[in-house]
Scaffold this active site. Structure first.
Site, PDB file in Angstrom:
ATOM      1  N   ASN A   7      36.132 -36.502   4.366  1.00 38.63           N
ATOM      2  CA  ASN A   7      36.595 -35.124   4.277  1.00 38.63           C
ATOM      3  C   ASN A   7      35.379 -34.191   4.435  1.00 38.63           C
ATOM      4  OD1 ASN A   7      37.152 -32.575   3.133  1.00 38.63           O
ATOM      5  ND2 ASN A   7      39.016 -33.404   2.232  1.00 38.63           N
ATOM      6  N   ASP A   9      35.262 -30.859   4.548  1.00 38.68           N
ATOM      7  CA  ASP A   9      35.450 -29.466   4.097  1.00 38.68           C
ATOM      8  C   ASP A   9      34.169 -28.819   3.575  1.00 38.68           C
ATOM      9  OD1 ASP A   9      38.102 -29.919   4.605  1.00 38.68           O
ATOM     10  OD2 ASP A   9      38.707 -29.987   2.492  1.00 38.68           O
ATOM     11  N   HIS A  10      33.397 -29.606   2.802  1.00 37.93           N
ATOM     12  CA  HIS A  10      32.268 -28.974   2.119  1.00 37.93           C
ATOM     13  C   HIS A  10      31.056 -28.723   3.014  1.00 37.93           C
ATOM     14  CE1 HIS A  10      34.676 -28.622  -1.280  1.00 37.93           C
ATOM     15  NE2 HIS A  10      34.731 -29.907  -1.550  1.00 37.93           N
ATOM     16  N   ARG A  18      27.268 -18.305   3.763  1.00 39.11           N
ATOM     17  CA  ARG A  18      26.521 -17.268   4.472  1.00 39.11           C
ATOM     18  C   ARG A  18      27.303 -16.687   5.648  1.00 39.11           C
ATOM     19  NH1 ARG A  18      20.912 -16.850   3.362  1.00 39.11           N
ATOM     20  NH2 ARG A  18      20.851 -17.099   1.119  1.00 39.11           N
ATOM     21  N   HIS A  43      40.855 -29.895   5.458  1.00 40.10           N
ATOM     22  CA  HIS A  43      41.921 -29.150   4.766  1.00 40.10           C
ATOM     23  C   HIS A  43      41.806 -27.670   5.131  1.00 40.10           C
ATOM     24  CE1 HIS A  43      43.760 -28.132   0.515  1.00 40.10           C
ATOM     25  NE2 HIS A  43      44.442 -27.583   1.499  1.00 40.10           N
ATOM     26  N   ARG A  45      42.866 -24.306   4.174  1.00 41.49           N
ATOM     27  CA  ARG A  45      43.520 -23.643   3.034  1.00 41.49           C
ATOM     28  C   ARG A  45      43.961 -22.247   3.430  1.00 41.49           C
ATOM     29  NH1 ARG A  45      41.779 -26.366  -2.147  1.00 41.49           N
ATOM     30  NH2 ARG A  45      42.978 -24.710  -3.092  1.00 41.49           N
ATOM     31  N   ARG A  49      38.753 -20.731   2.611  1.00 43.97           N
ATOM     32  CA  ARG A  49      37.466 -20.710   1.883  1.00 43.97           C
ATOM     33  C   ARG A  49      36.411 -21.612   2.531  1.00 43.97           C
ATOM     34  NH1 ARG A  49      38.996 -23.654  -3.777  1.00 43.97           N
ATOM     35  NH2 ARG A  49      40.599 -22.057  -3.791  1.00 43.97           N
ATOM     36  N   HIS A  50      36.841 -22.645   3.237  1.00 39.86           N
ATOM     37  CA  HIS A  50      35.845 -23.500   3.917  1.00 39.86           C
ATOM     38  C   HIS A  50      36.213 -23.696   5.385  1.00 39.86           C
ATOM     39  CE1 HIS A  50      38.729 -26.432   2.379  1.00 39.86           C
ATOM     40  NE2 HIS A  50      38.173 -26.530   1.188  1.00 39.86           N
ATOM     41  N   GLU A  70      44.885 -31.905   6.517  1.00 40.72           N
ATOM     42  CA  GLU A  70      45.435 -31.693   5.181  1.00 40.72           C
ATOM     43  C   GLU A  70      45.910 -30.261   5.075  1.00 40.72           C
ATOM     44  OE1 GLU A  70      42.518 -33.672   2.250  1.00 40.72           O
ATOM     45  OE2 GLU A  70      43.438 -31.979   1.210  1.00 40.72           O
ATOM     46  N   THR A 100      39.265 -27.240  -6.530  1.00 44.69           N
ATOM     47  CA  THR A 100      39.670 -28.232  -5.535  1.00 44.69           C
ATOM     48  C   THR A 100      41.122 -28.582  -5.828  1.00 44.69           C
ATOM     49  OG1 THR A 100      39.194 -30.433  -4.631  1.00 44.69           O
ATOM     50  CG2 THR A 100      38.751 -30.132  -6.977  1.00 44.69           C
ATOM     51  N   THR A 101      41.741 -29.406  -4.954  1.00 47.63           N
ATOM     52  CA  THR A 101      43.145 -29.777  -5.170  1.00 47.63           C
ATOM     53  C   THR A 101      43.247 -30.456  -6.541  1.00 47.63           C
ATOM     54  OG1 THR A 101      43.130 -30.272  -2.813  1.00 47.63           O
ATOM     55  CG2 THR A 101      45.104 -30.888  -4.031  1.00 47.63           C
ATOM     56  N   GLU A 151      49.270 -40.764  -0.466  1.00 49.16           N
ATOM     57  CA  GLU A 151      47.873 -40.878  -0.906  1.00 49.16           C
ATOM     58  C   GLU A 151      47.894 -40.674  -2.414  1.00 49.16           C
ATOM     59  OE1 GLU A 151      44.854 -38.668   1.267  1.00 49.16           O
ATOM     60  OE2 GLU A 151      43.620 -38.525  -0.536  1.00 49.16           O
ATOM     61  N   HIS A 191      40.265 -38.789  -3.918  1.00 48.20           N
ATOM     62  CA  HIS A 191      39.911 -37.648  -4.772  1.00 48.20           C
ATOM     63  C   HIS A 191      38.985 -38.067  -5.901  1.00 48.20           C
ATOM     64  CE1 HIS A 191      39.905 -33.652  -6.380  1.00 48.20           C
ATOM     65  NE2 HIS A 191      40.601 -33.269  -5.336  1.00 48.20           N
ATOM     66  N   GLY A 192      37.822 -37.436  -5.920  1.00 47.88           N
ATOM     67  CA  GLY A 192      36.858 -37.673  -6.998  1.00 47.88           C
ATOM     68  C   GLY A 192      36.095 -38.990  -6.869  1.00 47.88           C
ATOM     69  N   GLY A 213      35.276 -36.976   0.099  1.00 49.38           N
ATOM     70  CA  GLY A 213      34.583 -35.797   0.596  1.00 49.38           C
ATOM     71  C   GLY A 213      33.316 -35.482  -0.154  1.00 49.38           C
ATOM     72  N   HIS A 214      33.461 -34.859  -1.312  1.00 45.05           N
ATOM     73  CA  HIS A 214      32.341 -34.236  -2.005  1.00 45.05           C
ATOM     74  C   HIS A 214      31.134 -35.150  -2.188  1.00 45.05           C
ATOM     75  CE1 HIS A 214      30.097 -32.590  -5.444  1.00 45.05           C
ATOM     76  NE2 HIS A 214      30.339 -31.458  -4.817  1.00 45.05           N
TER      77      HIS A 214
HETATM   78  N1  PXP Z   1      42.265 -36.436  -0.691  1.00 43.24           N
HETATM   79  C1  PXP Z   1      42.839 -35.221  -0.813  1.00 43.24           C
HETATM   80  C2  PXP Z   1      44.302 -35.110  -0.581  1.00 43.24           C
HETATM   81  C3  PXP Z   1      42.074 -34.091  -1.130  1.00 43.24           C
HETATM   82  O1  PXP Z   1      42.665 -32.881  -1.273  1.00 43.24           O
HETATM   83  C4  PXP Z   1      40.685 -34.233  -1.290  1.00 43.24           C
HETATM   84  C5  PXP Z   1      39.835 -33.038  -1.605  1.00 43.24           C
HETATM   85  O2  PXP Z   1      39.940 -32.066  -0.657  1.00 43.24           O
HETATM   86  C6  PXP Z   1      40.131 -35.512  -1.127  1.00 43.24           C
HETATM   87  C7  PXP Z   1      40.949 -36.601  -0.861  1.00 43.24           C
HETATM   88  C8  PXP Z   1      38.659 -35.747  -1.272  1.00 43.24           C
HETATM   89  O3  PXP Z   1      38.283 -35.492  -2.588  1.00 43.24           O
HETATM   90  P1  PXP Z   1      36.736 -35.468  -2.975  1.00 43.24           P
HETATM   91  O4  PXP Z   1      36.129 -34.320  -2.265  1.00 43.24           O
HETATM   92  O5  PXP Z   1      36.759 -35.332  -4.453  1.00 43.24           O
HETATM   93  O6  PXP Z   1      36.178 -36.797  -2.510  1.00 43.24           O
END
Ligand code: PXP
Length: 239
Positions: A7, A9-10, A18, A43, A45, A49-50, A70, A100-101, A151, A191-192, A213-214
């Site tokens: 992911n 996004d970040h 910026r 994603h 949104r 935001r990103h 997403e 975050t979600t 998921e 996620h996480g 992602g993160h």
């Molecule tokens: N899966 C979904 C559906 C998400 O919304 C996210 C965060 O955007 C992720 C996975 C990835 O989560 P993380 O950034 O915590 O790894």
């Protein structure tokens, strides 16, 4: 072999800090592919935001592996998805205040709205995944909608504050994974997840895809995207 969805996004979060042109999430996606990503996830949104609309257009054009879009069950996003036809759409809940979600889609309560969204995407030949909490009622409700995949939200496991709690959440997740594989739906999770907590999840039987992602984007600041992805890929492959 589990697919690794990265992911990105970040990468866009840093760029939007910026409102400039770097770092570019589309270039990050190409580097993630070189590191072994099997899928790129982004994603879009409502608050932008990103990831921005032009990122999604370019990702659809440039991503060589699977592209997982997403979005929330909102008309604006569904119209974009139906026009671009990504390989997969993962429907998620969205709340403007959240960092975050936060939780999964509540398929039990919002069945009609989600069913309409799923139908619309499937009419365009799109593979649909629902991001849900690991709960039996949510899994059964998702299965009734005829989605291709779910998921399962791994946040409760990832954010556990003690070893005991983490074990309990892992067992709960495993039971729910078992429930999913008894349905026609494919099993995804995310996620996480981080380099230190991913392996017990990656070892769950029947799991086909992880979206991360993160943690990977954070590590890429130090070692570069390609290496950060390669390291995660190695971890989920050693079972
Ligand atoms: N899966 C979904 C559906 C998400 O919304 C996210 C965060 O955007 C992720 C996975 C990835 O989560 P993380 O950034 O915590 O790894």
């Amino acid at each position: 072999m589990i697919r690794l969805g990265i992911n990105i996004d970040h990468v866009a979060t840093v760029r939007q800090a910026r409102k400039t042109i770097e770092p570019d999430p589309v270039s990050a996606a190409a580097m993630a592919e070189r590191g072994g990503a099997d899928q790129i996830t982004a994603h879009l949104r409502a608050d932008r935001r990103h990831i921005q609309d032009h990122d999604i257009e370019l990702l659809k054009e440039k991503v060589r592996v699977k592209f997982n879009f997403e979005c929330a069950c909102e008309d604006e996003m569904l119209a974009i998805a139906c026009r671009l036809k990504p390989d997969q759409v993962c429907l998620v809940p969205e709340n403007r205040q959240e960092i975050t979600t936060e939780g999964g889609l509540d398929v039990v309560t919002h069945r009609n709205k989600i069913a309409k969204s799923v139908y619309r995407l499937q009419q365009h030949g799109i593979f649909v995944s629902l991001f849900i909490d690991p709960e039996a009622a949510q899994i059964s409700a998702a299965a009734k909608l005829g989605v291709e995949a779910v998921e399962l939200h791994t946040g409760a496991y990832a954010n556990a504050q003690s070893l005991d709690q983490s074990q309990q959440e892992l067992e709960k997740l495993k039971l729910c994974c078992q429930h999913v594989i008894e349905t026609p739906m494919r099993l995804h999770a995310g996620h996480g997840l981080t380099y230190s907590n991913v392996q017990p999840v990656a070892a769950i039987e029947g799991l086909e895809e992880l979206n991360i992602g993160h943690s990977v984007i954070a590590r890429s600041v130090f070692v570069g995207m390609e290496t950060a992805v390669r390291e995660m890929k190695q971890l989920i492959s050693i079972q």
